[in-house]
Design an enzyme around this catalytic site. Structure first.
Site, PDB file in Angstrom:
ATOM      1  N   GLU A 120     -75.378   0.809  34.835  1.00  0.00           N
ATOM      2  CA  GLU A 120     -74.730  -0.443  34.412  1.00  0.00           C
ATOM      3  C   GLU A 120     -73.225  -0.260  34.236  1.00  0.00           C
ATOM      4  OE1 GLU A 120     -75.943  -3.322  34.456  1.00  0.00           O
ATOM      5  OE2 GLU A 120     -78.108  -3.124  34.260  1.00  0.00           O
ATOM      6  N   ASP A 165     -84.054  -2.401  44.316  1.00  0.00           N
ATOM      7  CA  ASP A 165     -83.176  -3.319  45.069  1.00  0.00           C
ATOM      8  C   ASP A 165     -81.857  -2.748  45.604  1.00  0.00           C
ATOM      9  OD1 ASP A 165     -82.329  -3.210  42.418  1.00  0.00           O
ATOM     10  OD2 ASP A 165     -82.422  -5.363  42.042  1.00  0.00           O
ATOM     11  N   GLU A 222     -87.282 -15.950  36.406  1.00  0.00           N
ATOM     12  CA  GLU A 222     -87.045 -14.519  36.596  1.00  0.00           C
ATOM     13  C   GLU A 222     -88.105 -13.953  37.539  1.00  0.00           C
ATOM     14  OE1 GLU A 222     -84.565 -12.717  35.846  1.00  0.00           O
ATOM     15  OE2 GLU A 222     -85.198 -10.643  35.700  1.00  0.00           O
ATOM     16  N   GLU A 266     -78.252 -13.791  42.566  1.00  0.00           N
ATOM     17  CA  GLU A 266     -78.743 -13.334  43.870  1.00  0.00           C
ATOM     18  C   GLU A 266     -79.043 -14.450  44.872  1.00  0.00           C
ATOM     19  OE1 GLU A 266     -79.582 -12.090  40.950  1.00  0.00           O
ATOM     20  OE2 GLU A 266     -79.183  -9.937  41.062  1.00  0.00           O
ATOM     21  N   THR A 302     -72.525  -3.997  44.126  1.00  0.00           N
ATOM     22  CA  THR A 302     -73.670  -4.846  43.755  1.00  0.00           C
ATOM     23  C   THR A 302     -73.336  -5.817  42.619  1.00  0.00           C
ATOM     24  OG1 THR A 302     -76.054  -4.833  43.359  1.00  0.00           O
ATOM     25  CG2 THR A 302     -74.737  -3.236  42.092  1.00  0.00           C
TER      26      THR A 302
HETATM   27  C1  DMJ Z   1     -76.217  -7.358  38.438  1.00  0.00           C
HETATM   28  O1  DMJ Z   1     -75.825  -6.504  37.422  1.00  0.00           O
HETATM   29  C2  DMJ Z   1     -76.284  -6.658  39.769  1.00  0.00           C
HETATM   30  O2  DMJ Z   1     -76.290  -7.601  40.791  1.00  0.00           O
HETATM   31  C3  DMJ Z   1     -77.491  -5.758  39.896  1.00  0.00           C
HETATM   32  O3  DMJ Z   1     -77.609  -5.190  41.162  1.00  0.00           O
HETATM   33  C4  DMJ Z   1     -78.745  -6.541  39.588  1.00  0.00           C
HETATM   34  N1  DMJ Z   1     -78.674  -7.271  38.358  1.00  0.00           N
HETATM   35  C5  DMJ Z   1     -77.500  -8.021  38.016  1.00  0.00           C
HETATM   36  C6  DMJ Z   1     -77.512  -9.473  38.428  1.00  0.00           C
HETATM   37  O4  DMJ Z   1     -78.703 -10.102  38.407  1.00  0.00           O
END
Ligand code: DMJ
Length: 458
Positions: free
Chosen positions: A119, A246, A343, A362, A446
């Site tokens: 994170e 993912d 979710e 997303e 990401t």
């Molecule tokens: C973000 O922190 C990033 O996109 C991660 O890859 C997945 N979760 C959150 C958003 O949903």
């Protein structure tokens, strides 16, 4: 899958905003694009105002209680760091100035925080790297390097795969059961740090880690959900493209784009073929992706959710536009069917298994990649529906809030920093001129922090 009463009308309306009487997608005018860009900008300003008033200097604003939240003992400025490049991109110069000032005067890592490496890497390390590349102030790079160095101890394992947590003060590492997403999604940031500092140790450690996951793929080329980084043994053999896995796939492809290292592309291609063979489930509502056993490919579960929605974008970005279109159909069904995306739900039994919406990006992110890959208005219409739902249901007098239950639209006391970094940025980009983001020059991490593609690739 049965349609609920009342939802039917919504779905018909949903169809109408993309197609006219001849079944052709209606034009999306320049005025509409400009109007939506303004709405997204106003939303970013509104959310920032709330953060400033009630949570200044903290990680996040809790929008319902109007209180501040820190992830750890000391603030890591999650919201300002995640928001800074969005403000620059959207032309919000005053807000960018405020975030910049806060970061450069207050951010430091001299504390006892026991941080989750993934994170902190995707939000803070990446945010600082982008800030340096966009703004040019070497203090951003110095902070990024200091943070990268604090996190380097996690890679010291027999397999090269990192522990999940590190203590900034003691350097103590903890939690040896990690997952492909948290192991693999360090590659862009640590690799970029090597490019910017000239020290290859970051790139090498992150590459060893992501390739250690790839090396442990099953005979049918899939990976599990949890792995012990000391022994290299899978702890959970469940496979899917959702949370825990993912962005491992996302980083294999994007690392190829950013660094030009063919090992990443080869690994991505091997996995992509297996995902298409074993995980795609073609339904009348579009293509969902199932859960399965990584060794046999046998289905274990038919849940799908907000996080899975990124995969359409990754397919479009990596050139498989036809697959992307079918998955995005399913993504949009998931959103419209419930009036906002859950979710997680079970697409076979049509039951919601996790009813909240956390302001996740997303689904809109995939529309961004598809709109660029196809130049079709359809993805602009889809984004319009999603962002307008968000503006309607998640807005509070002070900021924006997640939704606790999409059936009642009751709000939840959270505004994650990725709302600034990703949701608003992708929504704005969908309606902005293509020149606002040039794929030949930039790659998004990401968390949607853009990294410059260097001509002198590794
Ligand atoms: C973000 O922190 C990033 O996109 C991660 O890859 C997945 N979760 C959150 C958003 O949903």
């Amino acid at each position: 899958m049965k349609l609920r009463h009342g939802i039917v009308i919504f779905c018909l309306l949903a169809y109408n905003y993309t197609a006219n009487a001849q079944g052709r997608v209606a034009k999306f005018t320049d005025e509409m694009k400009a109007d939506l860009c303004e709405k997204v900008k106003a939303a970013a300003q509104h959310a920032w105002k709330g953060y400033k008033q009630y949570a200044w200097g903290s990680d996040d604003l809790k929008p319902l209680t109007k209180t501040a939240k820190n992830w750890y003992n000391s603030s890591m400025l999650m919201t300002p760091v995640d928001a800074f490049d969005t403000f620059i991109m959207l032309g919000l110069t005053e807000e960018a100035k405020e975030a910049r000032e806060l970061i450069l005067t207050q951010l430091n890592f001299n504390n006892e925080n026991n941080v989750q490496v993934f994170e902190v890497t995707i939000r803070i390390l990446a945010g600082l790297i982008t800030a340096y590349e966009m703004d040019g102030d070497p203090k951003f790079l110095a902070l990024a390097k200091e943070l990268g160095d604090k996190m380097m101890p996690v890679f010291a394992t027999p397999t090269g795969m990192p522990y999940r947590y590190v203590n900034f003060k003691t350097g103590r590492i903890s939690d040896s059961v990690n997952n492909p997403a948290e192991i693999g999604s360090l590659m862009l940031e640590f690799g970029k740090l090597s490019q910017l500092t000239g020290d290859t140790k970051y790139y090498n450690a992150a590459k060893k880690a992501i390739m250690a996951v790839y090396k442990r793929r099953s005979k049918i080329n899939l990976v599990g959900e949890k792995i012990n980084v000391r022994t290299g043994k899978w702890v959970s053999k469940e496979t899917h493209i959702s949370g825990y896995i993912d962005s491992y796939y996302e980083y294999l492809y994007k690392s190829w784009v950013l660094f030009g290292d063919k090992d990443f592309k080869n690994a991505f291609d091997v996995h992509q073929a297996a995902i298409k063979k074993y995980l795609i489930d073609k339904t009348e509502y579009g293509w969902f992706l199932r859960h399965a056993n990584m060794n046999t490919g046998k289905q274990t579960n038919t849940t799908y959710g907000a996080l899975d929605a990124f995969y359409a974008g990754l397919c479009a970005y990596s050139g498989d536009v036809e697959t992307a279109k079918e998955i995005q159909k399913a993504n949009m069904h998931m959103w419209v069917h419930f009036g906002m995306e859950p979710e997680e739900f079970n697409y076979k039994t049509d039951s919601v298994t996790a009813p909240y919406y956390l302001l996740r990006p997303e689904n809109i992110e995939s529309c961004f990649y598809l709109s660029r890959a196809t130049d079709h208005y359809e993805y602009l219409w889809m984004t319009k529906v999603m962002i307008e739902n968000i503006l309607e249901h998640c807005k509070t007098p002070e900021a924006f809030a997640a939704i606790k239950n999409i059936k009642t639209m009751e709000q939840y006391n959270s505004m994650e920093s990725f709302f600034f970094a990703e949701t608003l940025k992708y929504a704005w980009l969908v309606f902005a001129p293509n020149t606002a983001f040039d794929f030949s020059k930039m790659v998004f991490n990401t968390e949607a922090h853009p990294f410059k593609i260097e001509s002198n690739k590794k």
